[in-house]
Design a protein around this motif. Structure first.
Motif, PDB file in Angstrom:
ATOM      1  N   LEU A 134       0.819  -1.169  -0.267  1.00 45.97           N
ATOM      2  CA  LEU A 134      -0.117   0.181  -0.262  1.00 45.97           C
ATOM      3  C   LEU A 134       0.984   1.168  -0.469  1.00 45.97           C
ATOM      4  O   LEU A 134       0.683   2.205  -0.855  1.00 45.97           O
ATOM      5  N   ALA A 135       2.258   0.947   0.246  1.00 43.31           N
ATOM      6  CA  ALA A 135       3.001   2.562   1.111  1.00 43.31           C
ATOM      7  C   ALA A 135       3.367   2.991  -0.548  1.00 43.31           C
ATOM      8  O   ALA A 135       4.138   3.663  -0.933  1.00 43.31           O
ATOM      9  N   ALA A 136       3.954   2.051  -1.530  1.00 45.47           N
ATOM     10  CA  ALA A 136       4.745   1.705  -2.157  1.00 45.47           C
ATOM     11  C   ALA A 136       4.371   3.259  -3.601  1.00 45.47           C
ATOM     12  O   ALA A 136       4.859   3.865  -3.969  1.00 45.47           O
ATOM     13  N   LEU A 146       0.414  10.103   4.304  1.00 41.80           N
ATOM     14  CA  LEU A 146      -0.055   8.864   4.101  1.00 41.80           C
ATOM     15  C   LEU A 146       0.777   7.809   4.301  1.00 41.80           C
ATOM     16  O   LEU A 146       0.722   7.124   4.250  1.00 41.80           O
ATOM     17  N   ALA A 147       1.581   7.926   3.437  1.00 40.79           N
ATOM     18  CA  ALA A 147       2.597   7.104   3.386  1.00 40.79           C
ATOM     19  C   ALA A 147       3.588   6.442   3.954  1.00 40.79           C
ATOM     20  O   ALA A 147       3.781   5.244   4.740  1.00 40.79           O
ATOM     21  N   ILE A 148       4.217   7.564   4.838  1.00 40.08           N
ATOM     22  CA  ILE A 148       4.484   7.474   6.135  1.00 40.08           C
ATOM     23  C   ILE A 148       4.046   7.091   7.170  1.00 40.08           C
ATOM     24  O   ILE A 148       4.657   5.784   7.712  1.00 40.08           O
ATOM     25  N   PHE A 149       2.722   7.000   7.008  1.00 43.11           N
ATOM     26  CA  PHE A 149       1.761   6.636   8.247  1.00 43.11           C
ATOM     27  C   PHE A 149       1.755   4.938   8.025  1.00 43.11           C
ATOM     28  O   PHE A 149       1.473   4.231   8.838  1.00 43.11           O
ATOM     29  N   VAL A 150       1.563   4.546   7.077  1.00 46.28           N
ATOM     30  CA  VAL A 150       1.567   3.095   5.740  1.00 46.28           C
ATOM     31  C   VAL A 150       2.469   2.061   6.413  1.00 46.28           C
ATOM     32  O   VAL A 150       2.473   1.301   6.705  1.00 46.28           O
ATOM     33  N   HIS A 151       3.328   2.732   6.279  1.00 48.47           N
ATOM     34  CA  HIS A 151       5.249   2.237   6.220  1.00 48.47           C
ATOM     35  C   HIS A 151       4.938   2.295   7.431  1.00 48.47           C
ATOM     36  O   HIS A 151       6.324   1.285   8.689  1.00 48.47           O
ATOM     37  N   ALA A 152       4.581   3.195   8.613  1.00 50.89           N
ATOM     38  CA  ALA A 152       5.449   2.889  10.228  1.00 50.89           C
ATOM     39  C   ALA A 152       4.657   2.011  10.628  1.00 50.89           C
ATOM     40  O   ALA A 152       4.853   0.992  11.455  1.00 50.89           O
ATOM     41  N   LEU A 153       3.530   1.052   9.924  1.00 45.78           N
ATOM     42  CA  LEU A 153       2.724   0.220  10.702  1.00 45.78           C
ATOM     43  C   LEU A 153       3.491  -1.227  10.472  1.00 45.78           C
ATOM     44  O   LEU A 153       3.342  -1.830  11.604  1.00 45.78           O
TER      45      LEU A 153
END
Length: 449
Positions: free
Chosen positions: A324-326, A347-354
């Protein structure tokens, strides 16, 4: 060779219901935050440092990634051997003292070579921190809370990034990039003393102050044990692909907005009544720090919930979040306006941090107690040798190669968008690891009996 009898570590004893040691976790998270502050502050200082020292993008990639990560990864394994055998608290304190001192020395560098050597010193110091901390935290908490506890430690990533970006932006506008390095390094040297005296080493509590060291498996046996766990390697290389994509972009966050969105950045700075560097530091700090913090905490809860049905649950979170982050990271690089780019990057940072709590909990739960720091070190070796060392260098080299045909701005944007590919590959590796990890854990437990 068989293990000599030893008192059980806390993580090997029934621990359900034991309260988490939030004070110790908070202090370790603070140490990790200084770890990331000293790395991330370079991001906001890149353009003035580049102009002052006459650096190319590939040299920025070297000091941001390869130079730091080369020694960080190479020394991580021998220092993890010390952590598996001896005083992890002392190792963390000394490591903090070393990397903070070299961060301060970055501020007096007169050329690329001196800056390169100082960043190598930072990498040498930071190599002793996380493997020892992962092992220590796993001894502090029961299995069913490890995802949450390790995500609390991983809050050091967004907290340190927030501090580095905001502090870097403010100091750059007021005192210059050299002072920013000095101010970032000196407090960590003081914190090292607090770590030394305040943290508890469970091995001393279990074995008595007269014997802090515990028996250690030979290195060949450690490697042989991990070699029998295919899921360990799939998870480690999956983590590396996730780091390749993130660090490749993160090293050039500052350059992206200063170079390609300068007009939009100036307009935002005027509306807020601050300097452009302060505006950029605040914006990136809030995204990497606050949004990253929320993602890390949410990911810790997701990790423990997903793993209630078995260890394979730890791999499901990163297998979903990375894919999803890609496109979000690629979209942030290619967005036509600064507002859209900020939204997509957040949004990318939030999803990647999960995924932070999941990737470390999977390895620490899979590995037996006597090799947990080594397992963490090897995981980080693979992660940083591929992700931290090559990610920024790849983007820097790709940017320089694309610049003659696309221009400096578009070349950098295209280079940063390419990191979507390793992120997607990382998702696939975690999915494959999840299919093996339960069988690997059962086989490893059988071998211990």
């Amino acid at each position: 060779m068989t293990d000599a009898p030893r008192p059980p570590a806390p993580s090997e004893t029934p621990a359900a219901g034991r309260p988490l040691p939030y004070g110790a976790l908070a202090l370790l998270m603070t140490v990790y935050a200084f770890n990331l502050l000293d790395r991330q502050i370079v991001t906001i200082l890149v353009e003035p440092m580049k102009a002052d020292l006459g650096l190319a993008d590939w040299q920025i990639g070297m000091i941001s990634g390869l130079a730091f990560a080369l020694f960080y990864t190479l020394l991580g394994i021998p220092l993890a051997r010390l952590a598996d055998r001896g005083n992890r608290v002392g190792l963390i304190a000394v490591s903090l003292l070393v990397w903070s001192g070299f961060t301060a020395l970055c501020g007096v560098a007169r050329n690329f070579t001196e800056l390169l050597l100082a960043r190598i010193g930072v990498g040498i110091g930071e190599a002793g921190c996380t493997p020892a901390a992962h092992s220590l935290i796993t001894d502090y908490v029961p299995r069913e809370r490890r995802g949450w506890a390790l995500s609390l430690y991983s809050l050091g990533v967004p907290v340190g990034s927030l501090a580095g970006l905001v502090l870097g932006g403010v100091l750059l506008a007021s005192l210059g990039w050299r002072a920013a390095f000095l101010v970032a390094g000196l407090p960590g040297m003081l914190l090292a003393g607090l770590v030394w005296f305040a943290l508890d080493e469970p091995r001393r509590r279990a074995a008595g102050a007269s014997s802090a060291a515990s028996p250690q498996l030979p290195l060949g046996e450690v490697i042989a044990t991990l070699r029998r766990l295919p899921s360990f390697w799939l998870i480690s290389f999956g983590t590396a692909m996730g780091a390749f994509g993130y660090y490749g972009q993160a090293a050039f966050f500052g350059s992206l907005y200063m170079r390609t969105h300068s007009a939009g950045l100036d307009a935002l700075a005027v509306s807020w009544g601050v300097a452009p560097s302060v505006m950029l530091g605040l914006a990136l700090g809030l995204m990497v720090g606050v949004i990253g913090m929320l993602g890390t905490l949410a990911g810790g809860h997701l990790a423990d919930r997903a793993a209630r049905g078995g260890i394979a649950g730890y791999t499901r979170v990163p297998s979903i979040t990375l894919v999803l982050a890609a496109p979000l990271f690629a979209g942030a690089a290619m967005a036509g306006t600064i507002d859209l780019s900020f939204v997509l990057l957040g949004l990318a940072i939030f999803v990647h941090a999960l995924n932070y709590g999941s990737v470390f909990a999977a390895v620490q739960t899979l590995a037996k107690p006597s090799i947990r720091a080594m397992a963490s070190a090897i995981q980080l070796f693979i992660t940083n040798a591929i992700g931290l060392a090559l990610g920024p260098l790849f983007v820097g080299v790709a940017s320089d190669l694309l610049a003659p045909s696309l221009g400096s701005e578009q070349g950098l944007r295209a280079a940063m968008a390419l990191v979507a590919l390793p992120l997607a590959l990382g998702s696939l590796l975690f999915w494959l690891g999840g299919r093996r990890i339960a069988a690997d854990e059962q086989a490893d437990q059988s071998n211990r009996r």
